[in-house]
Design a protein around this motif. Structure first.
Motif, PDB file in Angstrom:
ATOM      1  N   SER A  24       0.850  -1.190   0.000  1.00  0.00           N
ATOM      2  CA  SER A  24       0.000   0.000   0.000  1.00  0.00           C
ATOM      3  C   SER A  24       0.888   1.243   0.000  1.00  0.00           C
ATOM      4  O   SER A  24       2.114   1.155   0.130  1.00  0.00           O
ATOM      5  N   ILE A  25       0.249   2.396  -0.134  1.00  0.00           N
ATOM      6  CA  ILE A  25       0.952   3.678  -0.083  1.00  0.00           C
ATOM      7  C   ILE A  25       0.290   4.538   0.984  1.00  0.00           C
ATOM      8  O   ILE A  25      -0.945   4.623   1.060  1.00  0.00           O
ATOM      9  N   ASP A  26       1.107   5.148   1.837  1.00  0.00           N
ATOM     10  CA  ASP A  26       0.627   6.130   2.800  1.00  0.00           C
ATOM     11  C   ASP A  26       1.268   7.464   2.472  1.00  0.00           C
ATOM     12  O   ASP A  26       2.481   7.546   2.249  1.00  0.00           O
ATOM     13  N   GLY A  27       0.440   8.520   2.445  1.00  0.00           N
ATOM     14  CA  GLY A  27       0.926   9.826   2.020  1.00  0.00           C
ATOM     15  C   GLY A  27       0.896  10.855   3.133  1.00  0.00           C
ATOM     16  O   GLY A  27      -0.121  11.025   3.805  1.00  0.00           O
ATOM     17  N   VAL A  28       2.015  11.534   3.328  1.00  0.00           N
ATOM     18  CA  VAL A  28       2.097  12.656   4.265  1.00  0.00           C
ATOM     19  C   VAL A  28       2.134  13.924   3.424  1.00  0.00           C
ATOM     20  O   VAL A  28       3.145  14.216   2.778  1.00  0.00           O
ATOM     21  N   ILE A  29       1.029  14.645   3.391  1.00  0.00           N
ATOM     22  CA  ILE A  29       0.922  15.843   2.567  1.00  0.00           C
ATOM     23  C   ILE A  29       1.198  17.048   3.455  1.00  0.00           C
ATOM     24  O   ILE A  29       0.395  17.388   4.331  1.00  0.00           O
ATOM     25  N   SER A 118       3.864  -0.948   3.614  1.00  0.00           N
ATOM     26  CA  SER A 118       3.480   0.373   3.116  1.00  0.00           C
ATOM     27  C   SER A 118       4.699   1.175   2.689  1.00  0.00           C
ATOM     28  O   SER A 118       5.711   1.226   3.404  1.00  0.00           O
ATOM     29  N   MET A 119       4.581   1.817   1.529  1.00  0.00           N
ATOM     30  CA  MET A 119       5.604   2.746   1.052  1.00  0.00           C
ATOM     31  C   MET A 119       5.170   4.163   1.386  1.00  0.00           C
ATOM     32  O   MET A 119       4.079   4.592   0.988  1.00  0.00           O
ATOM     33  N   GLY A 120       6.008   4.866   2.136  1.00  0.00           N
ATOM     34  CA  GLY A 120       5.674   6.212   2.552  1.00  0.00           C
ATOM     35  C   GLY A 120       6.169   7.249   1.554  1.00  0.00           C
ATOM     36  O   GLY A 120       7.335   7.227   1.148  1.00  0.00           O
ATOM     37  N   TYR A 121       5.284   8.143   1.147  1.00  0.00           N
ATOM     38  CA  TYR A 121       5.625   9.279   0.292  1.00  0.00           C
ATOM     39  C   TYR A 121       5.221  10.553   1.014  1.00  0.00           C
ATOM     40  O   TYR A 121       4.164  10.592   1.659  1.00  0.00           O
ATOM     41  N   TYR A 122       6.046  11.592   0.900  1.00  0.00           N
ATOM     42  CA  TYR A 122       5.537  12.882   1.339  1.00  0.00           C
ATOM     43  C   TYR A 122       5.432  13.823   0.153  1.00  0.00           C
ATOM     44  O   TYR A 122       6.158  13.706  -0.833  1.00  0.00           O
ATOM     45  N   ALA A 123       4.475  14.734   0.257  1.00  0.00           N
ATOM     46  CA  ALA A 123       4.229  15.741  -0.767  1.00  0.00           C
ATOM     47  C   ALA A 123       4.409  17.118  -0.150  1.00  0.00           C
ATOM     48  O   ALA A 123       4.078  17.333   1.020  1.00  0.00           O
ATOM     49  N   LEU A 124       4.944  18.057  -0.934  1.00  0.00           N
ATOM     50  CA  LEU A 124       5.060  19.450  -0.525  1.00  0.00           C
ATOM     51  C   LEU A 124       4.102  20.256  -1.392  1.00  0.00           C
ATOM     52  O   LEU A 124       4.242  20.275  -2.616  1.00  0.00           O
ATOM     53  N   VAL A 125       3.128  20.912  -0.753  1.00  0.00           N
ATOM     54  CA  VAL A 125       2.090  21.611  -1.515  1.00  0.00           C
ATOM     55  C   VAL A 125       1.867  23.005  -0.939  1.00  0.00           C
ATOM     56  O   VAL A 125       2.122  23.260   0.239  1.00  0.00           O
ATOM     57  N   GLU A 126       1.383  23.899  -1.794  1.00  0.00           N
ATOM     58  CA  GLU A 126       0.985  25.219  -1.301  1.00  0.00           C
ATOM     59  C   GLU A 126      -0.413  25.109  -0.698  1.00  0.00           C
ATOM     60  O   GLU A 126      -1.375  24.731  -1.374  1.00  0.00           O
ATOM     61  N   HIS A 127      -0.505  25.450   0.557  1.00  0.00           N
ATOM     62  CA  HIS A 127      -1.722  25.268   1.347  1.00  0.00           C
ATOM     63  C   HIS A 127      -2.956  25.848   0.651  1.00  0.00           C
ATOM     64  O   HIS A 127      -4.018  25.211   0.599  1.00  0.00           O
ATOM     65  N   SER A 128      -2.843  27.052   0.116  1.00  0.00           N
ATOM     66  CA  SER A 128      -4.009  27.749  -0.423  1.00  0.00           C
ATOM     67  C   SER A 128      -4.559  27.102  -1.689  1.00  0.00           C
ATOM     68  O   SER A 128      -5.710  27.355  -2.066  1.00  0.00           O
ATOM     69  N   LYS A 129      -3.775  26.283  -2.362  1.00  0.00           N
ATOM     70  CA  LYS A 129      -4.215  25.669  -3.609  1.00  0.00           C
ATOM     71  C   LYS A 129      -4.918  24.328  -3.406  1.00  0.00           C
ATOM     72  O   LYS A 129      -5.517  23.797  -4.340  1.00  0.00           O
ATOM     73  N   VAL A 130      -4.852  23.787  -2.211  1.00  0.00           N
ATOM     74  CA  VAL A 130      -5.403  22.455  -1.954  1.00  0.00           C
ATOM     75  C   VAL A 130      -6.907  22.538  -1.708  1.00  0.00           C
ATOM     76  O   VAL A 130      -7.396  23.408  -0.980  1.00  0.00           O
ATOM     77  N   VAL A 131      -7.643  21.629  -2.338  1.00  0.00           N
ATOM     78  CA  VAL A 131      -9.075  21.456  -2.068  1.00  0.00           C
ATOM     79  C   VAL A 131      -9.229  20.088  -1.406  1.00  0.00           C
ATOM     80  O   VAL A 131      -9.293  19.069  -2.099  1.00  0.00           O
ATOM     81  N   PRO A 132      -9.241  20.028  -0.064  1.00  0.00           N
ATOM     82  CA  PRO A 132      -9.272  18.731   0.626  1.00  0.00           C
ATOM     83  C   PRO A 132     -10.535  17.940   0.277  1.00  0.00           C
ATOM     84  O   PRO A 132     -11.651  18.465   0.345  1.00  0.00           O
ATOM     85  N   MET A 133     -10.342  16.682  -0.102  1.00  0.00           N
ATOM     86  CA  MET A 133     -11.462  15.841  -0.530  1.00  0.00           C
ATOM     87  C   MET A 133     -11.404  14.495   0.193  1.00  0.00           C
ATOM     88  O   MET A 133     -10.415  13.771   0.087  1.00  0.00           O
ATOM     89  N   PRO A 134     -12.483  14.124   0.928  1.00  0.00           N
ATOM     90  CA  PRO A 134     -12.532  12.779   1.513  1.00  0.00           C
ATOM     91  C   PRO A 134     -12.780  11.734   0.433  1.00  0.00           C
ATOM     92  O   PRO A 134     -13.037  12.069  -0.727  1.00  0.00           O
ATOM     93  N   ASP A 135     -12.705  10.466   0.822  1.00  0.00           N
ATOM     94  CA  ASP A 135     -12.952   9.383  -0.129  1.00  0.00           C
ATOM     95  C   ASP A 135     -14.175   8.583   0.307  1.00  0.00           C
ATOM     96  O   ASP A 135     -14.933   9.018   1.189  1.00  0.00           O
TER      97      ASP A 135
END
Length: 246
Positions: A24-29, A118-135
């Motif tokens: 699986s993949i776990d993401g730290v955004i 699990s393979m861990g990935y982190y992402a670096l994002v600009e906070h204001s551009k993110v539209v958080p979406m549940p699944d």
């Protein structure tokens, strides 16, 4: 409720048929907002239990493509900067029976592996551009400050700790511009470094180091509305293929 249960069962059946078992993949955004480093978390349906975004790898896609897909679905952003930082493969990563009871999923009869790496990935994002979406399995997706994290499901608190440690060790190599607006001041960049590192930095030394860097370019505009001076704005120079870091 019956309709939701049927959707969940179909989802796990499809995962079992179309995805690679045991992986699986776990993401730290990571996002940066109001001088705080934040991570995006999901709250599971009908509970107060939170976890990191994650998902499974389809048999027809690469690991990196799967990570991009999973992060895109939660943020609404494309061509994310991602870095694989660790593989979590302990024999017993968490108490599986207790965890399944907390999230109360109707998955009886669904065949799935007892152990998942699990393979861990982190992402670096600009906070204001993110539209958080549940699944399908969750009903809320929102930012949490690192110093206010709840106790997370699975081993996700540990995964965040490892991701932050990796980010700190590789700080000078990371395109931190992904965490900032396109134009920023040197003090704003310093606060980002301090937030990630967890300690303050000498302003004069930091300024000299940044001025000696070839990664920044100064803009003609200045930041207005500051208490004392009107500091120049800077931006990171664009590099070829800088959008992907995995």
């Amino acid at each position: 409720m019956i309709e939701y249960n049927q959707k969940v069962i179909r989802y796990y059946q499809e995962v079992s048929e179309l995805c690679i078992h045991y992986l699986s993949i776990d993401g730290v955004i990571f996002g940066f907002h109001q001088n705080q480093l934040k991570v995006l978390l999901l709250r599971w349906k009908g509970t107060n239990e939170w976890s990191l975004p994650g998902g499974f790898i389809k048999k027809t896609e690469s690991v990196d493509d799967a990570a991009q897909r999973i992060m895109q679905e939660r943020t609404g952003l494309y061509a994310l900067y991602l870095r694989q930082f660790h593989v979590f493969g302990q024999i017993e990563r968490y108490n599986q029976e207790e965890t399944w009871r907390k999230i109360n999923l109707p998955i009886q009869g669904v065949q799935w592996s007892e152990r998942t790496i699990s393979m861990g990935y982190y992402a670096l994002v600009e906070h204001s551009k993110v539209v958080p979406m549940p699944d399908l399995l969750t009903e809320e997706c929102r930012w949490w400050s690192l110093d206010e994290l709840p106790a997370l499901l699975f081993d996700h608190n540990q995964i965040i700790d490892v991701a932050l440690g990796s980010l700190r060790k590789q700080l000078s190599e990371q395109p931190l511009g992904h965490l900032l607006p396109e134009a920023f001041t040197i003090p704003e960049l310093q606060r980002l470094h301090e937030t990630i590192l967890g300690h303050s930095l000498d302003s004069r030394n930091f300024y000299r180091k940044m001025m000696a860097s070839t990664a920044l370019e100064r803009l003609a505009e200045r930041r207005v509305g500051t208490p004392h001076k009107t500091p120049y704005l800077y931006r990171f120079k664009k590099e070829p293929d800088a959008e992907k870091g995995s």
